[in-house]
Design a protein around this motif. Structure first.
Motif, mmCIF file in Angstrom:
data_model
loop_
_atom_site.group_PDB
_atom_site.id
_atom_site.type_symbol
_atom_site.label_atom_id
_atom_site.label_comp_id
_atom_site.label_asym_id
_atom_site.label_seq_id
_atom_site.Cartn_x
_atom_site.Cartn_y
_atom_site.Cartn_z
ATOM 1 N N MET B 431 0.829 -1.217 0.000
ATOM 2 C CA MET B 431 0.000 0.000 0.000
ATOM 3 C C MET B 431 0.857 1.257 0.000
ATOM 4 S SD MET B 431 -3.172 -0.735 2.587
ATOM 5 C CE MET B 431 -4.592 -1.738 2.096
ATOM 6 N N ALA B 432 1.965 1.231 0.734
ATOM 7 C CA ALA B 432 2.829 2.413 0.805
ATOM 8 C C ALA B 432 3.319 2.795 -0.581
ATOM 9 C CB ALA B 432 4.002 2.151 1.755
ATOM 10 N N SER B 433 3.718 1.805 -1.373
ATOM 11 C CA SER B 433 4.212 2.111 -2.728
ATOM 12 C C SER B 433 3.090 2.655 -3.605
ATOM 13 C CB SER B 433 4.798 0.860 -3.385
ATOM 14 O OG SER B 433 5.940 0.453 -2.699
ATOM 15 N N GLN B 434 1.910 2.053 -3.476
ATOM 16 C CA GLN B 434 0.786 2.531 -4.296
ATOM 17 C C GLN B 434 0.385 3.953 -3.913
ATOM 18 O OE1 GLN B 434 -1.538 -1.447 -3.741
ATOM 19 N NE2 GLN B 434 -2.295 -0.553 -5.632
ATOM 20 N N LEU B 435 0.353 4.218 -2.610
ATOM 21 C CA LEU B 435 -0.016 5.570 -2.167
ATOM 22 C C LEU B 435 1.047 6.586 -2.594
ATOM 23 C CD1 LEU B 435 -1.375 4.720 1.405
ATOM 24 C CD2 LEU B 435 -2.734 5.505 -0.567
ATOM 25 N N TRP B 436 2.310 6.156 -2.546
ATOM 26 C CA TRP B 436 3.386 7.067 -2.929
ATOM 27 C C TRP B 436 3.303 7.421 -4.415
ATOM 28 C CZ3 TRP B 436 6.014 10.319 -0.272
ATOM 29 C CH2 TRP B 436 7.205 10.875 -0.759
ATOM 30 N N GLU B 437 2.951 6.431 -5.246
ATOM 31 C CA GLU B 437 2.755 6.713 -6.682
ATOM 32 C C GLU B 437 1.664 7.762 -6.879
ATOM 33 O OE1 GLU B 437 1.896 3.338 -9.123
ATOM 34 O OE2 GLU B 437 4.007 2.758 -9.310
ATOM 35 N N ALA B 438 0.569 7.592 -6.115
ATOM 36 C CA ALA B 438 -0.543 8.552 -6.231
ATOM 37 C C ALA B 438 -0.108 9.935 -5.762
ATOM 38 C CB ALA B 438 -1.745 8.062 -5.422
ATOM 39 N N LEU B 439 0.642 9.964 -4.660
ATOM 40 C CA LEU B 439 1.125 11.249 -4.124
ATOM 41 C C LEU B 439 2.034 11.945 -5.140
ATOM 42 C CD1 LEU B 439 2.371 11.933 -0.533
ATOM 43 C CD2 LEU B 439 3.833 12.553 -2.448
ATOM 44 N N ARG B 440 2.896 11.175 -5.798
ATOM 45 C CA ARG B 440 3.826 11.761 -6.783
ATOM 46 C C ARG B 440 3.087 12.332 -7.982
ATOM 47 N NH1 ARG B 440 9.409 9.808 -5.744
ATOM 48 N NH2 ARG B 440 9.966 11.208 -7.447
ATOM 49 N N ARG B 441 1.954 11.735 -8.302
ATOM 50 C CA ARG B 441 1.166 12.306 -9.410
ATOM 51 C C ARG B 441 0.626 13.680 -9.016
ATOM 52 N NH1 ARG B 441 -0.520 6.770 -10.213
ATOM 53 N NH2 ARG B 441 -2.353 7.048 -8.858
ATOM 54 N N VAL B 444 4.252 16.791 -8.012
ATOM 55 C CA VAL B 444 5.264 16.321 -8.963
ATOM 56 C C VAL B 444 6.683 16.669 -8.506
ATOM 57 C CG1 VAL B 444 3.753 16.227 -10.976
ATOM 58 C CG2 VAL B 444 4.892 18.385 -10.364
ATOM 59 N N ASP B 445 6.818 17.731 -7.703
ATOM 60 C CA ASP B 445 8.155 18.136 -7.271
ATOM 61 C C ASP B 445 8.447 17.641 -5.843
ATOM 62 O OD1 ASP B 445 6.217 19.691 -6.141
ATOM 63 O OD2 ASP B 445 7.348 21.574 -6.291
ATOM 64 N N VAL B 446 7.905 16.475 -5.511
ATOM 65 C CA VAL B 446 8.049 15.997 -4.136
ATOM 66 C C VAL B 446 9.524 15.788 -3.761
ATOM 67 C CG1 VAL B 446 7.701 13.548 -4.738
ATOM 68 C CG2 VAL B 446 7.171 14.357 -2.430
ATOM 69 N N LEU B 455 8.222 19.010 4.693
ATOM 70 C CA LEU B 455 7.332 17.858 4.770
ATOM 71 C C LEU B 455 5.855 18.233 4.780
ATOM 72 C CD1 LEU B 455 8.841 15.252 4.670
ATOM 73 C CD2 LEU B 455 10.202 16.864 5.958
ATOM 74 N N VAL B 456 5.577 19.536 4.879
ATOM 75 C CA VAL B 456 4.175 19.948 5.019
ATOM 76 C C VAL B 456 3.311 19.448 3.856
ATOM 77 C CG1 VAL B 456 2.582 21.908 5.170
ATOM 78 C CG2 VAL B 456 4.702 21.895 6.512
ATOM 79 N N PRO B 457 3.748 19.603 2.592
ATOM 80 C CA PRO B 457 2.861 19.159 1.500
ATOM 81 C C PRO B 457 2.563 17.655 1.579
ATOM 82 C CG PRO B 457 4.693 20.489 0.668
ATOM 83 C CD PRO B 457 4.979 20.221 2.107
#
Lengths: 514, 514
Positions: B431-441, B444-446, B455-457
Motif C-alpha cells: 500500500m505504501a508504494s501505491q499511495l506514494w505513486e498517487a502522491l507523486r502524481r 510532482v516536485d516531491v 514535509l508539510v505538503p
C-alpha cells in the motif's frame, strides 16, 4: 447458611469490589499521567475518559445487586469476630453503598461538572491578579450543590458534618472545634514568643541546584529511606503528589526548585511518607475495600511524619547535612547540621499555607475550617468571604493580605468544591505527633537510628502498627488502638514547643502554654 | 421515523460507542504505561486492571440494547447516502457487534488467559536458548482456541480467512496467496541479483551515540517532520511502538541504540508514521467508531512510508545527512548523503525479520503467512513447524537457521495467539508504494521538497487522502478511492528495483523481473 463456611455471596461481593477497585486505580493512573506525562493537548480527551470511568464506578457501587448481597451477608457477618476481615469488609461496603445510593446520579454528575467550571473560574480570577468577583458565582454554585448533597442525608447535627465525613470518617464539627480552639490557644502565643533574632536562617538551603543533580540526589536519599526502583517512581510535577497503583507500583512526584533545595527535599519527603503508607498495606488486601486507605487525616499523618517529625528533627539533620553537602559540594560548602536544623525550623508568619512553617501552618487551617463551617451553616455569605479571610489572617497570624490571590484565592480546594478537606491537614499533624510518641515508647533509641540514617526499624514499626491495616479500622479507632488515646492536641504542642526551645527560637520551656 | 431528522436512537448509540471508545483508549494508556513507565513490580496489578477493562468493553459491545438500536436504525440508515458518516457508522457498529456476539464470553476469556500463558512459555523457551519443546503445548493450545474461534463463524471459504478479517477487514487467503506468489517470484531473483561487492556499507551509521544526545537529535528531527510537543511524546522502550490517546495526545517510542544510530532513527521514523496517521484523523470522529483506525495494513503503510519510502530515499538522505552530521559532528565526521543512501539500502539476507532490509523483509512474511495458513487448514502439525520454518528460510532467503531462537521462536505474535497478523506488514509495504505513486502524481516536485526537508505538503496530502477518513472506508476501498487501483504488487517491485539500480546494488533495470 452456616457461620462456619464462607457463603457464595461473599465471593460474588469480592469480584464486584475487585472490579470497582480496578476502576478506581485506573482513574488514579489517568490522573497521574495527566499531571506528569500527558501532552497538554490531551486534556479534553482525558476529561472524557475520567468521566466515563467515574460513571462506571458509580454504577458499580450503586448496583442493586450489591444491596442484595449485603442484605444476604449481614446475618452471617454478625456471627463473626467483628474485627475479622470478612466482618470489616461487609461493614465497609455497606457504609460506601449507603452513602452512594443516597446521591442521585444527576446531582453527582452536576457536582463533577461544577469541578471543572469552578477550576476555570478560579484560574481566571487568579490570572486577573486575584479578582474574587470572577470566582464568586462558581463558588456560590459549589455551595448550592453542597447544600443539595447534604440534603440527601439525615441524622446529622451540623450540615458540615456530612462533608467532613467524606474525608475523615465520622468526624463532626462538634468534636473538631474544641480541638482547633485548644490548638489556636497554644499556637498564637507560641508564634508571638518566637524571636526572629534567635531564629536560624530559613534560606539555609538556597543557592543553585541544577534539576538533574537534584533528581539524582533525591533518588539516592529516598533509596536510603526505602524507595526501591522496582516498585517506585519519582517524577517532577508543579504540585507534588503521591499515587499508588498497587503496593508494588508507588509513584511520587516532587518539584525541582533550582534555587531552593528545601522545597524539593521536603516535598519529596512528604510524598515519600504518603507513598510508604501505600506500599506497606497488607498485600492480601489488594483489590478489596480493605486495601483502600483509611482516611485523609491518617494519610497526612504519614507524610507529615516524614517531612516534619523526622525530616525536621535534630538527629535526622545530623545524618542529612553531610549527605546534602556531598551531593552539592560547592553550593552547600558551608552547611552544617546545626545550621540546617535551625534554619528549616525558623518561625515566620506568612500569607501562603503551602509555604508556611510547621508552627504557623495549623493557624491557616483553623481559619479555613471556621470559614467552611460558617458558610455551610449560613452564618457567612459568599460575598463576605474575602473580608472574613483577611480579618482572620490578621487576627490569627498578624499578617496583612495584600490581594485575594495571596488570600482567599490561594488554594484550589474550594475551586473544585472540596469543602471539609482542609481539617484533615491538621488532623494529620496531630496524629503524627501521637504516633511518634507511641513509636518512641517502642523504639527508645530512635534518635540513634536517625543519626545513622537507619530507617528500617521506623518503617517496620509503621508497617506493623499503621500501614498494613489499610481500611480495616476507622481512622480514630486505629489511632486509639496504636496509642491508647483519642485524637489529642497536647502531644503536638509539646513536640513543637520542645523543638522551638531546642532550636532557640523561643526562650524557654516555660514560655509557651502547654 | 423520517429520513430527514436524526433519530433519538442514533444519539443513544453515539453515547454507548463513546464509552466503548473511552474504554479502548484507557486500555491503550495502561499498555503504554506498562511498556514505558511502570515499575516492574506493578505487572500483576496491571494485568488485573487490563482484564477488568477488557471485560467491561466486551459487555458494552455485546449489550443486547446495541442490537435493538441497530435494528431500529438500519431502515433509517438505508435511506441515507451510503458514504455519509451516519450510514458508515451504523454499518461499522453492526460489523463489530455481529463479530463480538458470536464469540461466547467463556471463549474470549480463555483466549485472553492463553495470551499470558503463551507469552510465559515463549519466554521460557527463548531463555533456554531456543527450546521449541517448551513452547509447543502453549502453541497447540492457541491453535485449538483459534479453531474454536473460527467455529463461531460461518460462510468462510478457508478457516484462516476468519483470522485475517480481524486484522484486515475482508482479506481472504484466496486473494492473498496470488499476491504473495507474485511478490516471491519477483523478490527471490532480486535478492540473488544484489551484488554485495557493489552494496553500500550497512554500518554507515554505527559508532558511539550517547542516548541523551540521540534523544535530543531525534526530537529536533521529528519536530522538522511534524512532531509537536504540545500533542506528542517521545519515550524509550525496548520494542518501539506508537499509541495515541487522541489526535492531540500521540505517543511514540524508539529504542536508543548507542552503537547504531540507524536503529534509533528508523524506529523513530517508523513510529512517527504511525503517530502522524493517528494525529490526522478527522477531529469530529473522536470517540466514535469512525475514529478508530481502518486496518493494520493501512496503518503499517504509513509507518513504512516514513521509514522506507521517504526515510530511505535519495532526496531525503540529501537533507538528512547534514542534520545527522551536525548532531554528531565527531562520530559522523565522514558521513555524506550518497554513503548514507547506499549504506541504508544494502541488501543482505538475514535470520531476523525485524532487522531485515527492505528488499528481503517481505520474504520473511511470505514464509509466516504460508505456515499460518497450513496450520489452520491442518496441513501442518505443530511438531513439524520448526523444520518447516528452517526449510522455508533456506528456500526463500538461502540462510541456515542455527537454532529456534533465531528461527521459529523469534517473534512474539504466535506466543500471544496472533495468527493472521503478519500479512498486514506486507500489505502495508504494498500500500505504501501505491499511495506514494498517487502522491507523486499530485505533488510532482516531491523530491525537491524532500531535499529541502519540507514535509508539510506530504503531510497534508496524507491527511486529505488517507488519514482524516479514519474508519469511514474499508481499507482496500480507501486504497481504491485514492489510487484508482486494487491492492497490487507491481508498484512495490518497481519502486524497489528502481532504487536498487540507483543505489548500484543490482546491475541494471533489466536485471530483476518486473
Amino acid at each position: 447458611m452456616s457461620a462456619g463456611s464462607t457463603p457464595a455471596e461473599y465471593a460474588e461481593l469480592g469480584r464486584r469490589m475487585a472490579e470497582l477497585s480496578d476502576l478506581h486505580s485506573i482513574g488514579g493512573l489517568l490522573a497521574w499521567d495527566r499531571s506528569t506525562m500527558m501532552p497538554r493537548g490531551g486534556a479534553d480527551h482525558r476529561g472524557h475518559q475520567a468521566a466515563t470511568l467515574e460513571s462506571l464506578a458509580h454504577a458499580q457501587l450503586t448496583h442493586p445487586r450489591l444491596g442484595q448481597l449485603l442484605d444476604a451477608l449481614e446475618p452471617w457477618a454478625s456471627g463473626l469476630d467483628p474485627d475479622s476481615d470478612e466482618a470489616r469488609t461487609v461493614a465497609v461496603i455497606r457504609r460506601d453503598f449507603e452513602k452512594a445510593v443516597r446521591v442521585p446520579d444527576s446531582l453527582a454528575a452536576e457536582m463533577a461538572r461544577a469541578e471543572s467550571t469552578g477550576e476555570q473560574a478560579w484560574m481566571a480570577a487568579r490570572a486577573a491578579g486575584g479578582d474574587f468577583g470572577r470566582f464568586r458565582d462558581a463558588l456560590a454554585r459549589h455551595l448550592e450543590l453542597r447544600h443539595a448533597y447534604v440534603g440527601c442525608f439525615d441524622g446529622y447535627a451540623h450540615p458540615y458534618d456530612v462533608l467532613l465525613d467524606d474525608y475523615e470518617q465520622g468526624l463532626r464539627i462538634a468534636d473538631l472545634r474544641p480541638l482547633l480552639d485548644e490548638l489556636q490557644a497554644a499556637l498564637v502565643p507560641l508564634v508571638a514568643a518566637a524571636d526572629p533574632a534567635h531564629d536560624g536562617d530559613p534560606r539555609v538551603l538556597t543557592g543553585t541546584f541544577p534539576a538533574d543533580r537534584q533528581r539524582s540526589a533525591m533518588l539516592d536519599l529516598l533509596t536510603r529511606l526505602g524507595f526501591d526502583d522496582t516498585a517506585w517512581r519519582l517524577d517532577a510535577s508543579p504540585h507534588p503528589f503521591a499515587a499508588a497503583q498497587s503496593t508494588r507500583d508507588v509513584r511520587i512526584t516532587t518539584l525541582f526548585d533550582e534555587a531552593d533545595l528545601a522545597v524539593t527535599l521536603y516535598s519529596a519527603l512528604h510524598e515519600f511518607g504518603h507513598g510508604l503508607y501505600e506500599s506497606q498495606v497488607e498485600p492480601a488486601y489488594a483489590r478489596t475495600p480493605l486495601g483502600d486507605l483509611v482516611s485523609l487525616g491518617l494519610h497526612e499523618s504519614q507524610s507529615r511524619l516524614w517531612e516534619n517529625v523526622i525530616g525536621h528533627s535534630r538527629p535526622f539533620c545530623a545524618w542529612l547535612a553531610p549527605q546534602l553537602k556531598q551531593a552539592f559540594p560547592s553550593a552547600l560548602a558551608a552547611l552544617d547540621a546545626d545550621a540546617l536544623y535551625r534554619g528549616i525550623n525558623a518561625v515566620e508568619p506568612s500569607l501562603i499555607r503551602i509555604f508556611a512553617d510547621e508552627t504557623t501552618y495549623n493557624l491557616h487551617i483553623v481559619l479555613r475550617t471556621e470559614l467552611e463551617a460558617r458558610l455551610m451553616e449560613g452564618a457567612l455569605e459568599v460575598d463576605d468571604l474575602p473580608t472574613a479571610w483577611n480579618d482572620g489572617m490578621q487576627r490569627l497570624l498578624g499578617v496583612e493580605v495584600p490581594d485575594d490571590a495571596h488570600g482567599v484565592l490561594q488554594d484550589i480546594h474550594w475551586a473544585v468544591g472540596s469543602f471539609g478537606y482542609f481539617p484533615t491537614y491538621t488532623i494529620g499533624n496531630l496524629m503524627a505527633s501521637q504516633l511518634w510518641e507511641a513509636l518512641r515508647r517502642d523504639i527508645v533509641d530512635v534518635d540513634d537510628h536517625l543519626e545513622r540514617g537507619e530507617l528500617v526499624p521506623i518503617r517496620e514499626w509503621l508497617r506493623e502498627n499503621v500501614h498494613r491495616h489499610g481500611r480495616r479500622y476507622a481512622p480514630r479507632e486505629l489511632l486509639q488502638r496504636v496509642t491508647g488515646e483519642p485524637l489529642r492536641v497536647e502531644p503536638f504542642v509539646t513536640y513543637l514547643s520542645d523543638k522551638l526551645v531546642d532550636v532557640g527560637a523561643v526562650a524557654s520551656r516555660s514560655g509557651p502554654p502547654r
